[in-house]
Design an enzyme around this catalytic site. Sequence first.
Site, PDB file in Angstrom:
ATOM      1  N   GLU A  19       2.212   9.975  -2.696  1.00 30.79           N
ATOM      2  CA  GLU A  19       2.374  10.134  -1.249  1.00 30.79           C
ATOM      3  C   GLU A  19       1.502   9.137  -0.489  1.00 30.79           C
ATOM      4  O   GLU A  19       0.326   8.959  -0.794  1.00 30.79           O
ATOM      5  CB  GLU A  19       1.995  11.564  -0.854  1.00 30.79           C
ATOM      6  N   LYS A  56       9.910  13.560   5.282  1.00 30.53           N
ATOM      7  CA  LYS A  56       9.460  14.929   5.018  1.00 30.53           C
ATOM      8  C   LYS A  56       9.875  15.847   6.166  1.00 30.53           C
ATOM      9  O   LYS A  56       9.613  15.557   7.343  1.00 30.53           O
ATOM     10  CB  LYS A  56       7.941  14.945   4.846  1.00 30.53           C
ATOM     11  N   CYS A 107       4.686  16.445  -1.266  1.00 29.96           N
ATOM     12  CA  CYS A 107       3.523  17.324  -1.202  1.00 29.96           C
ATOM     13  C   CYS A 107       3.893  18.786  -1.009  1.00 29.96           C
ATOM     14  O   CYS A 107       4.431  19.433  -1.886  1.00 29.96           O
ATOM     15  CB  CYS A 107       2.577  16.822  -0.103  1.00 29.96           C
TER      16      CYS A 107
END
Length: 536
Positions: free
Chosen positions: A297, A361, A413
């Site tokens: 990430e 995301k 994540c």
Amino acid sequence: MTAVSARDSGDAPNRPQAQRFIEVIRNVAGWRAGGIASLAGIAAALSMAPFYALPGLAVGFSALVLLIDGAGRRERPLRAAFFRGWCFGFGFFLLGLYWLGFAFLVQADSFAWMAPFAVLGMPAFLGIFTGAASAAAACFWRPGWSRALTLAACLAVTEYLRGHILTGLPWNLPGQAFAGLAAGGQTAAWYGAYGLSLIALLLATAPAATIDEVGARRWAGMFVAVLGTFALYGVGAVRLALSPVSTHQDVAVRIVQPNIPQREKIDWDLWWRNLDIHLNLSAAPPTASRNFVIWPENAAPSLNESVEAQAEIDKRLPPNSTLIYGTARRESDADGRDRYFNSIAVAPAGNGRQPTEYYDKHHLAPFGEYLPMQGLLRAVGLAQLAPYDDGFTKGAGPAVITTGGLSFAPLICFEAVFPNAVHPPTQRPDWIVTVTNDAWFGDTSGPRQHLDQARLRSIETGLPMARSANTGVSALIDPAGRYVARISLYEPGVINALLPKPLAPTLYSRFGNSFFWAMLILIIAASGFLGRRSAR
């Protein structure tokens, strides 16, 4: 609420020591009851990574049963039950989520003052769910097995709600205690993490179900808990034995763990040095005709804006490789304002390594990536950790990306903790790519708990997962949840391995949480039946 009283075996001084201890827990009142409930929650949290003290789950939740027994003896039983359940949840999440405070210490000058609010405020909020479950269970409290089933069912419902309300936080679901070993999590392929959590709660409350019986019957609940746990692992071991996994002989993955400290990762003066670390770990000759190189990430923020950096990547990475990396990218909206996304970029060989696909995301972490109720909280001095005034912008939702002849589901994540949200329901990919950066949380429980949740996503979907984490734990997980390879926390390294093929679609991937709700209805019906029997 019907109070449960112990069956005396003679005068109080002659009672067995265990029975006297049980009565102490039931009779405790006020803040002492809250203290015992908090300790019970801490005991239950010890069942999670990195402790894996599985008996703690039974000790904690069985103690909660006894505390709710005692709440029935108070003047306001429902309020007492809520308070004891809230204190239990506070202790459980205090140990389970203490590591959140470490994120505020990375930039201590700006954010350290917020750490105590995060460490204490999050458990205080999440404790409302266990408090509500305890109060709801107290409304239907009956002696014996009925009350254990009732509490397990109410807790299972509030755990589901916890995973969905206010964006959701299904962290440390009770079933996660079994995910330390692949065998323990196998049945999640049938009913998911919420179903596994319902089973965990049934087993954890069982020891308290028969403590008011006499003779051998007093131990029946303990036997159910022990035998049920062995059965769970036994079924899992059989499923693993019946789930051999083959690999794509022409597809290799290279998972990079650069191990860059968070303070250095966010230092723009070290941007090129950090990129060079990734390139040095990625540049070995290819091991198959098709290769995927995976960086963690936000490996290189704004990399898509640097033609020079992309040319360096194209020069140093294997020519037949596709790079999949985490980045922070910028996009201008219709009004010309810059918006920022926490993204995964896909950069095949050629074309100067310009990304051909992005995934943004969609499940952003509150306070880390955006500030809820921004106007109000900014007025009192709060801010998100993301280095942009308005934080990150939310992406469109789960996606499947096709590249190199295969399709994958991208997760960034926090997104890996959500069951049944790995990919769009009608699109089943060949594998999962997870990129994360747990360096914010130091050498704590958090990164290890995060890994266990990622393992459950592979088991639930029957899909292999390549997981790249900045400081760890990076891993290649096969579709049955076994680790093909992994790199320990805070060690730089690379995983080179052939990509496992997926298993056939699991029951959970086909039917979602349907089996969980069916199990819950059966448990509620059984609780009502046993409750009516005990009332006769």
